[in-house]
Structure formats: C-alpha cells, structure tokens
Motif scaffolding. Structure first.
Motif, mmCIF file in Angstrom:
data_model
loop_
_atom_site.group_PDB
_atom_site.id
_atom_site.type_symbol
_atom_site.label_atom_id
_atom_site.label_comp_id
_atom_site.label_asym_id
_atom_site.label_seq_id
_atom_site.Cartn_x
_atom_site.Cartn_y
_atom_site.Cartn_z
ATOM 1 N N CYS A 99 35.123 35.770 39.224
ATOM 2 C CA CYS A 99 35.597 35.208 37.965
ATOM 3 C C CYS A 99 36.962 34.564 38.199
ATOM 4 O O CYS A 99 37.731 34.990 39.059
ATOM 5 C CB CYS A 99 35.704 36.305 36.914
ATOM 6 S SG CYS A 99 36.187 35.704 35.272
ATOM 7 N N ALA A 100 37.264 33.533 37.427
ATOM 8 C CA ALA A 100 38.552 32.855 37.527
ATOM 9 C C ALA A 100 39.690 33.691 36.959
ATOM 10 O O ALA A 100 40.860 33.308 37.082
ATOM 11 C CB ALA A 100 38.486 31.508 36.806
ATOM 12 N N ASP A 101 39.392 34.821 36.370
ATOM 13 C CA ASP A 101 40.400 35.706 35.787
ATOM 14 C C ASP A 101 41.543 35.942 36.780
ATOM 15 O O ASP A 101 41.315 36.311 37.937
ATOM 16 C CB ASP A 101 39.740 37.036 35.405
ATOM 17 C CG ASP A 101 40.636 37.899 34.533
ATOM 18 O OD1 ASP A 101 41.700 38.321 35.008
ATOM 19 O OD2 ASP A 101 40.254 38.182 33.377
ATOM 20 N N SER A 102 42.773 35.748 36.324
ATOM 21 C CA SER A 102 43.940 35.839 37.203
ATOM 22 C C SER A 102 44.186 37.240 37.743
ATOM 23 O O SER A 102 44.981 37.422 38.671
ATOM 24 C CB SER A 102 45.193 35.367 36.448
ATOM 25 O OG SER A 102 45.445 36.191 35.323
ATOM 26 N N ARG A 103 43.487 38.227 37.178
ATOM 27 C CA ARG A 103 43.700 39.622 37.606
ATOM 28 C C ARG A 103 42.728 40.058 38.688
ATOM 29 O O ARG A 103 42.719 41.239 39.073
ATOM 30 C CB ARG A 103 43.564 40.537 36.387
ATOM 31 C CG ARG A 103 44.564 40.249 35.279
ATOM 32 C CD ARG A 103 44.178 40.927 33.984
ATOM 33 N NE ARG A 103 42.947 40.352 33.421
ATOM 34 C CZ ARG A 103 42.371 40.763 32.292
ATOM 35 N NH1 ARG A 103 42.927 41.774 31.616
ATOM 36 N NH2 ARG A 103 41.276 40.190 31.840
ATOM 37 N N VAL A 104 41.913 39.131 39.198
ATOM 38 C CA VAL A 104 40.886 39.503 40.174
ATOM 39 C C VAL A 104 40.983 38.628 41.433
ATOM 40 O O VAL A 104 40.070 37.875 41.757
ATOM 41 C CB VAL A 104 39.475 39.391 39.553
ATOM 42 C CG1 VAL A 104 38.447 40.108 40.435
ATOM 43 C CG2 VAL A 104 39.429 39.969 38.147
ATOM 44 N N PRO A 105 42.095 38.727 42.181
ATOM 45 C CA PRO A 105 42.252 37.933 43.409
ATOM 46 C C PRO A 105 41.524 38.606 44.578
ATOM 47 O O PRO A 105 41.894 39.696 45.017
ATOM 48 C CB PRO A 105 43.768 37.925 43.620
ATOM 49 C CG PRO A 105 44.235 39.217 43.012
ATOM 50 C CD PRO A 105 43.306 39.506 41.860
ATOM 51 N N ALA A 106 40.506 37.962 45.086
ATOM 52 C CA ALA A 106 39.614 38.588 46.063
ATOM 53 C C ALA A 106 40.327 39.076 47.323
ATOM 54 O O ALA A 106 40.091 40.192 47.789
ATOM 55 C CB ALA A 106 38.496 37.619 46.439
ATOM 56 N N GLU A 107 41.193 38.232 47.915
ATOM 57 C CA GLU A 107 41.834 38.631 49.164
ATOM 58 C C GLU A 107 42.691 39.881 48.998
ATOM 59 O O GLU A 107 42.818 40.685 49.928
ATOM 60 C CB GLU A 107 42.700 37.489 49.714
ATOM 61 C CG GLU A 107 41.910 36.380 50.386
ATOM 62 C CD GLU A 107 41.398 35.342 49.405
ATOM 63 O OE1 GLU A 107 40.777 34.360 49.857
ATOM 64 O OE2 GLU A 107 41.622 35.510 48.186
ATOM 65 N N ILE A 108 43.271 40.067 47.831
ATOM 66 C CA ILE A 108 44.112 41.244 47.598
ATOM 67 C C ILE A 108 43.269 42.489 47.392
ATOM 68 O O ILE A 108 43.496 43.523 48.031
ATOM 69 C CB ILE A 108 45.052 41.016 46.392
ATOM 70 C CG1 ILE A 108 46.059 39.906 46.714
ATOM 71 C CG2 ILE A 108 45.788 42.307 46.034
ATOM 72 C CD1 ILE A 108 46.970 39.550 45.563
ATOM 73 N N ILE A 109 42.277 42.417 46.506
ATOM 74 C CA ILE A 109 41.529 43.638 46.185
ATOM 75 C C ILE A 109 40.605 44.075 47.321
ATOM 76 O O ILE A 109 40.212 45.238 47.383
ATOM 77 C CB ILE A 109 40.728 43.481 44.879
ATOM 78 C CG1 ILE A 109 39.618 42.442 45.025
ATOM 79 C CG2 ILE A 109 41.652 43.124 43.729
ATOM 80 C CD1 ILE A 109 38.747 42.314 43.787
ATOM 81 N N PHE A 110 40.294 43.152 48.258
ATOM 82 C CA PHE A 110 39.500 43.530 49.426
ATOM 83 C C PHE A 110 40.371 43.640 50.679
ATOM 84 O O PHE A 110 39.863 43.853 51.772
ATOM 85 C CB PHE A 110 38.368 42.529 49.661
ATOM 86 C CG PHE A 110 37.249 42.625 48.660
ATOM 87 C CD1 PHE A 110 36.441 43.759 48.601
ATOM 88 C CD2 PHE A 110 37.005 41.588 47.764
ATOM 89 C CE1 PHE A 110 35.407 43.853 47.685
ATOM 90 C CE2 PHE A 110 35.958 41.679 46.847
ATOM 91 C CZ PHE A 110 35.162 42.812 46.802
ATOM 92 N N ASP A 111 41.681 43.474 50.535
ATOM 93 C CA ASP A 111 42.637 43.604 51.632
ATOM 94 C C ASP A 111 42.241 42.748 52.828
ATOM 95 O O ASP A 111 42.031 43.248 53.935
ATOM 96 C CB ASP A 111 42.771 45.074 52.059
ATOM 97 C CG ASP A 111 44.006 45.310 52.938
ATOM 98 O OD1 ASP A 111 44.957 44.510 52.848
ATOM 99 O OD2 ASP A 111 44.006 46.284 53.714
ATOM 100 N N GLN A 112 42.141 41.447 52.597
ATOM 101 C CA GLN A 112 41.803 40.490 53.651
ATOM 102 C C GLN A 112 42.868 39.402 53.709
ATOM 103 O O GLN A 112 43.830 39.415 52.931
ATOM 104 C CB GLN A 112 40.417 39.882 53.390
ATOM 105 C CG GLN A 112 39.294 40.900 53.277
ATOM 106 C CD GLN A 112 39.106 41.742 54.533
ATOM 107 O OE1 GLN A 112 39.273 41.246 55.650
ATOM 108 N NE2 GLN A 112 38.743 42.995 54.362
ATOM 109 N N GLY A 113 42.708 38.456 54.641
ATOM 110 C CA GLY A 113 43.733 37.448 54.820
ATOM 111 C C GLY A 113 43.192 36.056 55.041
ATOM 112 O O GLY A 113 42.039 35.752 54.703
#
Length: 242
Positions: A99-113
C-alpha cells in the motif's frame, strides 16, 4: 545480469525487443564490461540471489521483520559500498506489492537495503495493469523469487470502499479494484468487517497476479511464489495469510 534473466529475455525476446526494453535492460546490466573498468564491482549479490529459492526468499523477509519488531535491525546493505555495488545493475531477491500508506515502508519493516527488494506501492495494494507489468519485469527479468502482497491494519482505501459514495478524480478506479475483496469479506465470519475486507482484498490481488502468464509460468517452474501478508501498524509485525 543473472543467467535466469538472460534465458528469460531470450525466450520472450521478440516482445521485449519490439519495445526496446531488452536493449535498455542489457545496456544497464552489462555496462560494467570489464574488470579493468574502474567502475567495475564484482556482482557477488547477483550470484547470491541467483541461487535463492522462493521459500528462502520468504524466510529472509520474515527473519528481517522479526529483527524489526525485536528492535534488532541489522540495517543491511544500506551503506555507500552497497550503493556503489548496485549502481549499475540489480538482482532483488523478492518483490513487494504494498500500500502507498506512508507508515508501511517495505525496506524498513523487512530490514533490507539497496537492491534487495523490488517494490510497487499503490493505495490499497491493488494489482493494476501497471503494477502487474512491473512485477512481471521484477520477476522474469530481474529474478525476484517471491512476491508479497502486503495489506495493513486500518487501510484507508479499503475503508473507503466499504463506506462507498462518490469519489473525485481517479480515486474511484482504485475503489473498483478493491470492491471484489470487500464483497468476499461479507461472506466470511470472525474479525471486524474492515480486517476481513483488508485480508480478502490482499488475497484477491494475489489471485490477479497469479493469473499473469509470465508469473504463472515461473510459479509452475517452482521459480516464484506469490503470497499475501498483513502488517500490523501498532506492532510492526507481518503475518502471512491465505
């Protein structure tokens, strides 16, 4: 570029060459033609991700999320060395339709780079034609081994679909893409209506992606998995669903 990507480009070459896409991909991926070139960086990450299985890719995502919620993030592949490594080519091990929701940044919540995830974000995590095409590219050409359709608690787009009404501009097109999931949720028991609708929408988008001839072929060959997931805005936890 990985061997898988080359084989797939050759197989589907007619269509890609017709659009010029093959030339663009090959040009960017092969620009580091020689180890004598000072820009050349060994494609270790390409080799690593080439051998990742779909199950391993999903496990890597979930392990990263566990680190995130346990406050033990590694923040991998986020330094300048990694930036240089992926500047000329990419080989993401997984893709996210979020989702484009600003509270769901994939790289952060999955700890990737850098270079780890191929991410498409759109309100309601809707598999539009553009998103499907992007994910076909991310899997067939770039070699991502897993796609996670990521919904989340209190999704505003799903809530708006449930409430109905008239919407200005192009918002209604997103609502139309979510409507099937909302209708399916009406037949399910348990949980709140919104939670059921969010999860049903996720699984509907998984179905749409799976019907792609490109991604369906990869699934049949055991080279790709497409799964649904639900992110909790309060805890940061991702749970696979379906």
């Amino acid at each position: 570029m990985s061997d898988l990507s080359r084989r797939q480009l050759i197989r589907y070459g007619g269509g890609f060459i017709g659009t010029g896409l093959a030339a663009t991909v090959l040009g960017s991926q092969l620009s580091k033609a020689s180890a004598n070139d000072p820009r050349f960086v060994p494609d270790t990450f390409l080799a690593q991700n080439k051998n990742v299985t779909p199950d391993q890719a999903l496990a890597k995502l979930m392990e990263g999320n566990q680190r995130f919620i346990n406050k033990k993030r590694l923040n991998p592949n986020q330094d300048m060395a990694r930036l240089a490594e992926v500047a000329e080519s990419q080989a993401p091990f997984a893709a996210i339709l979020g989702c484009a929701d600003s509270r769901v940044p994939a790289e952060i919540i999955f700890d990737q780079g850098f270079g780890d995830l191929f991410v498409c974000r759109v309100a309601g995590n809707v598999a539009t034609s553009e998103e499907i095409g992007s994910l076909e590219f991310g899997t067939m050409v770039l070699g991502a081994k897993a796609i996670v359709v990521l919904g989340h608690t209190r999704c505003g787009a799903v809530k708006a679909t449930i409430e109905g009404g008239r919407f200005p501009g192009q918002i209604g097109r997103l609502i139309d893409g979510i409507q099937v999931g909302v209708e399916r949720a009406d037949t399910q028991s348990g949980a709140s209506k919104l939670e059921k609708a969010i999860k049903a929408n996720v699984m509907y988008q998984v179905e749409k992606l799976s019907k792609s001839t490109v991604m369906g072929d990869l699934i049949d060959k055991k080279q790709l998995k497409i799964v649904g997931a639900y992110y909790d805005l309060d805890t940061g936890k991702v749970n696979l669903i379906g």
